[in-house]
Motif scaffolding. Structure first.
Motif, PDB file in Angstrom:
ATOM      1  N   GLY A   1       8.646  -8.180   6.016  1.00  0.00           N
ATOM      2  CA  GLY A   1       7.583  -8.483   5.163  1.00  0.00           C
ATOM      3  C   GLY A   1       6.935  -7.109   4.478  1.00  0.00           C
ATOM      4  N   ALA A   2       7.001  -6.008   5.107  1.00  0.00           N
ATOM      5  CA  ALA A   2       6.733  -4.396   4.562  1.00  0.00           C
ATOM      6  C   ALA A   2       7.685  -4.219   3.541  1.00  0.00           C
ATOM      7  N   LEU A   3       8.951  -4.756   3.750  1.00  0.00           N
ATOM      8  CA  LEU A   3      10.164  -3.968   2.745  1.00  0.00           C
ATOM      9  C   LEU A   3       9.722  -4.950   1.370  1.00  0.00           C
ATOM     10  N   VAL A   4       9.601  -6.230   1.628  1.00  0.00           N
ATOM     11  CA  VAL A   4       9.229  -7.064   0.456  1.00  0.00           C
ATOM     12  C   VAL A   4       8.094  -6.694  -0.191  1.00  0.00           C
ATOM     13  N   GLY A   5       6.904  -6.341   0.382  1.00  0.00           N
ATOM     14  CA  GLY A   5       5.639  -6.212  -0.401  1.00  0.00           C
ATOM     15  C   GLY A   5       5.941  -4.542  -0.995  1.00  0.00           C
ATOM     16  N   PHE A   6       6.714  -3.581  -0.352  1.00  0.00           N
ATOM     17  CA  PHE A   6       7.080  -2.299  -0.905  1.00  0.00           C
ATOM     18  C   PHE A   6       7.602  -2.659  -2.383  1.00  0.00           C
TER      19      PHE A   6
ATOM     20  N   VAL B   1       7.813  -5.249  -4.194  1.00  0.00           N
ATOM     21  CA  VAL B   1       7.042  -6.126  -5.129  1.00  0.00           C
ATOM     22  C   VAL B   1       6.243  -5.320  -5.676  1.00  0.00           C
ATOM     23  N   MET B   2       5.329  -4.405  -5.088  1.00  0.00           N
ATOM     24  CA  MET B   2       4.653  -3.348  -5.780  1.00  0.00           C
ATOM     25  C   MET B   2       5.299  -2.345  -6.554  1.00  0.00           C
ATOM     26  N   MET B   3       6.737  -1.960  -6.127  1.00  0.00           N
ATOM     27  CA  MET B   3       7.532  -0.912  -6.806  1.00  0.00           C
ATOM     28  C   MET B   3       7.860  -1.445  -8.263  1.00  0.00           C
ATOM     29  N   VAL B   4       8.437  -2.944  -8.221  1.00  0.00           N
ATOM     30  CA  VAL B   4       8.440  -3.686  -9.345  1.00  0.00           C
ATOM     31  C   VAL B   4       7.471  -3.851 -10.332  1.00  0.00           C
ATOM     32  N   LEU B   5       6.189  -4.106  -9.692  1.00  0.00           N
ATOM     33  CA  LEU B   5       4.989  -4.369 -10.617  1.00  0.00           C
ATOM     34  C   LEU B   5       4.812  -2.798 -11.213  1.00  0.00           C
ATOM     35  N   ASP B   6       4.595  -1.823 -10.392  1.00  0.00           N
ATOM     36  CA  ASP B   6       4.298  -0.649 -11.089  1.00  0.00           C
ATOM     37  C   ASP B   6       5.419  -0.030 -12.208  1.00  0.00           C
ATOM     38  N   VAL B   7       6.615  -0.437 -11.999  1.00  0.00           N
ATOM     39  CA  VAL B   7       7.645   0.275 -12.947  1.00  0.00           C
ATOM     40  C   VAL B   7       7.604  -0.627 -14.184  1.00  0.00           C
TER      41      VAL B   7
ATOM     42  N   ILE C   1      -3.222  -5.754  -9.142  1.00  0.00           N
ATOM     43  CA  ILE C   1      -2.534  -6.957  -9.033  1.00  0.00           C
ATOM     44  C   ILE C   1      -1.706  -6.689  -7.586  1.00  0.00           C
ATOM     45  N   GLY C   2      -1.221  -5.690  -7.205  1.00  0.00           N
ATOM     46  CA  GLY C   2      -0.804  -5.410  -5.829  1.00  0.00           C
ATOM     47  C   GLY C   2      -1.702  -5.316  -4.839  1.00  0.00           C
ATOM     48  N   ILE C   3      -2.969  -4.864  -5.032  1.00  0.00           N
ATOM     49  CA  ILE C   3      -4.018  -5.001  -3.969  1.00  0.00           C
ATOM     50  C   ILE C   3      -4.534  -6.439  -4.030  1.00  0.00           C
ATOM     51  N   CYS C   4      -4.512  -7.042  -4.977  1.00  0.00           N
ATOM     52  CA  CYS C   4      -5.041  -8.572  -5.031  1.00  0.00           C
ATOM     53  C   CYS C   4      -4.158  -9.281  -4.144  1.00  0.00           C
ATOM     54  N   LEU C   5      -2.722  -9.006  -3.984  1.00  0.00           N
ATOM     55  CA  LEU C   5      -1.774  -9.998  -3.486  1.00  0.00           C
ATOM     56  C   LEU C   5      -2.092  -9.589  -1.750  1.00  0.00           C
ATOM     57  N   GLN C   6      -2.367  -8.307  -1.771  1.00  0.00           N
ATOM     58  CA  GLN C   6      -2.303  -7.981  -0.009  1.00  0.00           C
ATOM     59  C   GLN C   6      -3.587  -8.380   0.324  1.00  0.00           C
ATOM     60  N   ASN C   7      -4.704  -8.714  -0.491  1.00  0.00           N
ATOM     61  CA  ASN C   7      -6.063  -9.009   0.017  1.00  0.00           C
ATOM     62  C   ASN C   7      -5.950 -10.438   0.654  1.00  0.00           C
ATOM     63  N   LEU C   8      -4.984 -11.156   0.274  1.00  0.00           N
ATOM     64  CA  LEU C   8      -5.026 -12.591   0.728  1.00  0.00           C
ATOM     65  C   LEU C   8      -4.757 -12.925   2.172  1.00  0.00           C
ATOM     66  N   PRO C   9      -3.667 -11.911   2.767  1.00  0.00           N
ATOM     67  CA  PRO C   9      -3.730 -12.143   4.238  1.00  0.00           C
ATOM     68  C   PRO C   9      -4.841 -11.203   4.960  1.00  0.00           C
ATOM     69  N   GLU C  10      -5.391 -10.340   4.152  1.00  0.00           N
ATOM     70  CA  GLU C  10      -6.699  -9.502   4.817  1.00  0.00           C
ATOM     71  C   GLU C  10      -7.650 -10.541   4.903  1.00  0.00           C
TER      72      GLU C  10
ATOM     73  N   MET D   1       0.745  -1.236   0.004  1.00  0.00           N
ATOM     74  CA  MET D   1      -0.042  -0.033  -0.049  1.00  0.00           C
ATOM     75  C   MET D   1       0.862   1.261  -0.118  1.00  0.00           C
ATOM     76  N   ILE D   2       2.002   1.276   0.566  1.00  0.00           N
ATOM     77  CA  ILE D   2       3.076   2.442   0.799  1.00  0.00           C
ATOM     78  C   ILE D   2       3.498   2.556  -0.643  1.00  0.00           C
ATOM     79  N   ALA D   3       3.883   1.465  -1.648  1.00  0.00           N
ATOM     80  CA  ALA D   3       4.462   1.748  -2.678  1.00  0.00           C
ATOM     81  C   ALA D   3       3.385   2.190  -3.750  1.00  0.00           C
ATOM     82  N   ALA D   4       2.385   1.539  -3.575  1.00  0.00           N
ATOM     83  CA  ALA D   4       1.247   1.841  -4.413  1.00  0.00           C
ATOM     84  C   ALA D   4       0.730   3.527  -4.367  1.00  0.00           C
TER      85      ALA D   4
END
Length: 278
Positions: free
Chosen positions: A262-267, A269-275, A171-180, A59-62
């Motif tokens: 986990g936050a660093l990995v999530g950041f 992953v989202m940064m790579v997806l967006d770029v 895609i980033g939001i979908c990934l983080q919705n799994l743990p939610e 969410m931070i990266a997004a």
């Protein structure tokens, strides 16, 4: 998920229809996470806290790459004070979420009932948990809708807003919705509810996504001159959720280090997806 096929399909639709499809996908992702309740009654708390940290990083990266950066570039292209829309939008988005927190009873996952926020209520714990995640999901849905709407406007296209970028955000939001989804259904199961009912409550929190994404896209298309503010508003609302809910919850049970990683990995992953896609 075949990203190229999804991208081709979405590009054939109107922006509002694109947002609806994205909203349905994020709802499905929440349901998939909630479905873990059929194979387990509980989940390792360390794992769940790590995944909540992952969600925070996404969410931070997004917020930065998919929302705030385009807001700044649009303001520059429209000869506005470059930093003003982003600053105003972020503070307004966070302020609206703070107001919702104060006015709507809810309870964050893992917190005792005595820590329920908002006005006093007779609502059951389950209802308060679902409401909390639903409040969390609304800004995410709005952000996705705004991203698709921006990709259809002249000002958005001029600064590089694309359907591919909106897909990356989805895609980033979908990934983080799994743990939610797990964070809702598994605690409810642990309180003695049936697996089916626990799943029902877990996926219910994601039902807001299609409505929020459509609202975000529609509003963006109607108020195009205010698009830089709308992008930053969605970012501010998401950042509020990260700071007020996700990070404290991921640290509540003594797993701060894995949650931070986990936050660093999530950041990342989202940064790579967006770029890569945007």
């Amino acid at each position: 998920m075949d990203v190229s096929a999804l991208l081709g399909f979405l590009e054939s639709l109107s922006p509002v229809a694109q947002a609806l499809v994205a909203g349905l996908l994020t709802w499905v992702a929440t349901a998939v996470g909630a479905a873990f309740v059929f194979s387990a009654r509980t989940v390792n708390r360390r794992f769940l806290d790590t995944m909540l940290g992952f969600a925070a990083g996404v969410m931070i990266a997004a917020s930065i790459w998919s929302l705030i950066e385009p807001s700044i570039r649009m303001a520059e292209a429209q000869d506005m004070i470059v930093w003003l829309p982003a600053a105003v939008g972020v503070l307004l988005g966070g302020g609206v979420l703070r107001l919702a927190d104060a006015l709507i009873p809810h309870l964050h996952s893992g917190a005792p009932l005595s820590e329920a926020e908002g006005p006093s209520t007779s609502w059951q714990r389950v209802t308060l948990l679902v409401v909390a995640i639903t409040l969390h999901n609304i800004p995410e849905g709005l952000a996705i809708g705004v991203a698709f709407g921006a990709a259809a406007t002249d000002s958005g296209i001029a600064v590089g807003a694309t359907v591919a970028g909106a897909v990356a955000l989805t895609i980033g939001i979908c990934l983080q919705n799994l743990p939610e989804g797990m964070a809702v259904s598994l605690p409810i199961r642990g309180e003695g509810y049936s697996r089916l009912r626990s799943f029902g409550y877990g996926q219910l929190s994601g039902l807001v996504y299609p409505f929020a994404t459509v609202a975000g896209a529609t509003t963006t298309l109607l108020i195009r001159p205010l698009l830089p503010y709308a992008l930053a508003f969605a970012a501010g609302a998401m950042l509020y959720v990260v700071i007020e809910e996700l990070i404290p919850e991921s640290h509540r049970h003594g797993h701060a280090d894995p949650a931070t990683m986990g936050a660093l990995v999530g950041f990342t992953v989202m940064m790579v997806l967006d770029v890569a896609l945007g």
